[in-house]
Design a protein around this motif. Structure first.
Motif, PDB file in Angstrom:
ATOM      1  N   ASN A 258      37.113  31.115  31.014  1.00  0.00           N
ATOM      2  CA  ASN A 258      37.509  32.524  30.895  1.00  0.00           C
ATOM      3  C   ASN A 258      36.535  33.443  31.608  1.00  0.00           C
ATOM      4  N   PHE A 261      37.097  33.204  35.399  1.00  0.00           N
ATOM      5  CA  PHE A 261      38.434  33.440  35.913  1.00  0.00           C
ATOM      6  C   PHE A 261      38.472  34.798  36.609  1.00  0.00           C
ATOM      7  N   ARG A 263      39.445  38.435  38.136  1.00  0.00           N
ATOM      8  CA  ARG A 263      40.113  39.615  37.604  1.00  0.00           C
ATOM      9  C   ARG A 263      40.351  40.600  38.745  1.00  0.00           C
ATOM     10  N   TRP A 327      47.132  28.046  28.891  1.00  0.00           N
ATOM     11  CA  TRP A 327      47.692  29.239  28.268  1.00  0.00           C
ATOM     12  C   TRP A 327      48.564  28.856  27.085  1.00  0.00           C
ATOM     13  N   LEU A 387      43.527  35.898  24.087  1.00  0.00           N
ATOM     14  CA  LEU A 387      43.255  36.452  25.410  1.00  0.00           C
ATOM     15  C   LEU A 387      42.012  37.336  25.400  1.00  0.00           C
ATOM     16  N   GLU A 390      39.714  41.552  29.163  1.00  0.00           N
ATOM     17  CA  GLU A 390      39.806  41.675  30.622  1.00  0.00           C
ATOM     18  C   GLU A 390      41.034  40.974  31.189  1.00  0.00           C
ATOM     19  N   HIS A 391      41.587  40.053  30.438  1.00  0.00           N
ATOM     20  CA  HIS A 391      42.728  39.288  30.925  1.00  0.00           C
ATOM     21  C   HIS A 391      44.012  39.615  30.183  1.00  0.00           C
ATOM     22  N   ARG A 396      50.021  39.305  27.576  1.00  0.00           N
ATOM     23  CA  ARG A 396      50.295  39.458  28.994  1.00  0.00           C
ATOM     24  C   ARG A 396      51.478  38.569  29.376  1.00  0.00           C
ATOM     25  N   LYS A 410      49.351  42.540  32.626  1.00  0.00           N
ATOM     26  CA  LYS A 410      48.388  42.493  31.519  1.00  0.00           C
ATOM     27  C   LYS A 410      48.585  43.688  30.598  1.00  0.00           C
TER      28      LYS A 410
END
Length: 548
Positions: A258, A261, A263, A327, A387, A390-391, A396, A410
């Motif tokens: 995470n 990942f 952004r 996910w 989640l 930020e994600h 989302r 998102k």
């Protein structure tokens, strides 16, 4: 000296505006603060090519660079206005209101904005106007007034005082120019320092208090996330097959953490949404039964867990804006069918699903694609946890096989069924394509560009992806020679990237390595280099190394 103090006074006035505006925004919402509002307006109006340049050169720091740029321009503007106010006190102080107007319009016209969002900028500008007027007054206190037109001076007369004759001015005359707008002579230095210190202290206090109040709202959202325990998925992801992770130094791991990942979005302030108050509305063309669901409604539904690779359309050839995660969420097609939605392939009237974020972002996805049986999700978890903010916390969207700008909204709060002919989402209005399947791509992770490996066997390795099609072959060549087939790692699913490795017998000297991939549809990457606009980059990734 006086001009320098005037510039400092303008800077203090600008600082006062931001501090007070920050405090006022706490009573409305953090996104209403002037820097955030103006920054959002700049992002909205930036040409796609310039946006792409910012993402390419600054990466996830692009928003910080923008904010620092806005603050730097504000500082220059404020100092210039301060100098103007030294000579034209009222007019110069009033110019500060221009910044308030800009901030107010930017805030009110944001997609997620409204009239109340203009209040922080207006209040901050009015206060700054008063502060600058006060400070400019201290710099003109005790000064002789002067005018800009030349004075008519009498002819000098001769004095017979001791020491010989000398010329003297007539009574009450000066040899300068005067007017109500400028300054000359002494000024109230002590008064300026006291007023400036008080303004700085009060503004700093207001800014700190505003940030604390804004942070308290964010803390409530963080607490709601911390309380969440994700249920076990009724349809768990299958175990990653043996051999899917090659474990070569420098090669991207199969799952992207995470924190690592990528952004890429337009939010200068990451939305902090309380899961307890979150709601999703499903409505629009062809919706027989509009739905409103809460976060806990989603958790009570059948959850599925899948490994899916997500790619940003802003990813240059060989770029970092691609990642693979596990996910967990609810099938989007199930919710749409519950609302009575039929895809166009079954005679439904809507061909576009518009997702809206709490920050005003709009993203359009093809309904046929969302409902064709692939694992299109309303995501609630990422890599085993709720989640991250930020994600997209709390929820989302994610549709395998589509670039994020047409699928991965998102901070989701609204889904509307409409048509591509009737509505253009955010990015489409900015010249990007309405529909954008992910292109077949590959990347060399190791050796890195300009690396200096030793002669001998050098592992050349990387990842390749063609989401929802899958990768069947990866080839590497050196210095434009013949292509050699790389060893592919075991495939997890056709929705994830695939690692690869080729053992290169490297010889001393400078060499160029190139890679290309072929997907399950039989398509092999083209060597034609095109940029990311309007629907994703193409070309072969290459690296230059110097073998020692």
């Amino acid at each position: 000296m006086r001009a320098a103090l005037a510039a400092a006074g303008g800077l203090i006035a600008g600082f006062s505006a931001l501090g007070v505006a920050e405090l006022v925004s706490a009573a409305i919402r953090p996104e209403a603060s002037p820097v955030t509002a103006v920054g959002g307006a700049v992002i909205d109006r930036t040409p796609p090519a310039l946006k792409d340049f910012a993402v390419r050169h600054f990466g996830t720091n692009d928003k910080l660079v923008l904010q620092l740029g806005i603050l730097a321009l504000l500082a220059v503007f404020a100092m210039a206005v301060g100098v103007v106010a030294l000579r034209y006190r009222k007019a110069g102080s009033s110019v500060v209101l221009v910044f308030g107007v800009v901030g107010a319009l930017a805030a009110a016209e944001r997609p997620d904005g409204g009239p109340l969002d203009a209040v922080p900028s207006v209040v901050g500008a009015v206060l700054a106007c008063g502060v600058l007027y006060l400070l400019a007054g201290r710099l003109t206190a005790g000064a002789a007034p002067f005018r800009f037109q030349a004075l008519r001076l009498p002819a000098p007369r001769t004095s017979l005082a001791a020491g010989g004759p000398r010329e003297t001015d007539g009574p009450g005359e000066t040899d300068g120019v005067a007017g109500t707008g400028g300054v000359a002579g002494s000024f109230d230095r002590r008064g300026f320092v006291i007023a400036a210190t008080a303004a700085v202290a009060a503004s700093a206090g207001a800014g700190v208090l505003g940030r604390q109040l804004n942070a308290s709202g964010a803390a409530e959202a963080a607490a709601s996330r911390a309380d969440i325990v994700l249920p076990r998925a009724m349809s768990p992801a299958r175990p990653v097959p043996a051999g899917a992770e090659l474990r070569i130094p420098g090669l991207s791991s199969f799952h992207t953490s995470n924190k690592d990942f990528y952004r890429v979005d337009t939010a200068l302030v990451v939305p902090r949404v309380d899961a307890g108050s979150w709601r999703l509305r499903i409505h629009g063309k062809g919706v027989a039964k509009p739905l409103t669901v809460s976060y806990h409604d989603l958790l009570r539904r059948e959850l599925i867990e899948r490994d899916i690779t997500l790619t940003c359309v802003s990813n240059q050839v060989g770029g970092p804006y691609v990642g693979n995660a596990r996910w967990i969420g609810v099938r989007l097609a199930d919710l749409l069918r519950e609302a009575g939605v039929r895809p166009p392939a079954e005679g439904g009237p809507a061909d576009q699903l518009v997702a809206r974020s709490v920050d005003g972002m709009t993203i359009g996805s093809p309904v046929d694609t969302v409902m064709d049986g692939r694992d299109a999700l309303l995501v609630v978890g990422m890599n085993g946890e709720p989640l991250p903010f930020e994600h997209g916390f709390p929820v989302r969207m994610l549709v395998p096989g589509l670039y994020g700008y047409v699928s991965a909204c998102k901070w989701l709060e609204d889904l509307e069924l409409t048509t591509f002919a009737e509505y253009d989402p955010y990015w489409v209005k900015r010249t990007w394509s309405k529909q954008a399947p992910i292109k077949t791509e590959s990347r060399i992770d190791t050796p890195r560009p300009f690396a200096s490996p030793k002669a001998g066997t050098v592992p050349v390795a990387g990842v390749a992806w063609a989401q929802h099609r899958g990768i069947t072959r990866v080839e590497v060549r050196v210095d434009g020679g013949r292509w050699s087939e790389a060893k592919l790692a075991a495939e997890d699913t056709r929705d994830t990237w695939r690692q690869w490795m080729w053992p290169w017998e490297a010889t001393s000297g400078s060499h160029t390595l190139e890679v290309r991939a072929t997907d399950r549809d039989g398509y092999t990457q083209t060597d034609k280099r095109v940029g990311t606009v309007p629907n994703g980059a193409t070309g072969w990734h290459s690296v230059v190394v110097a073998v020692t």
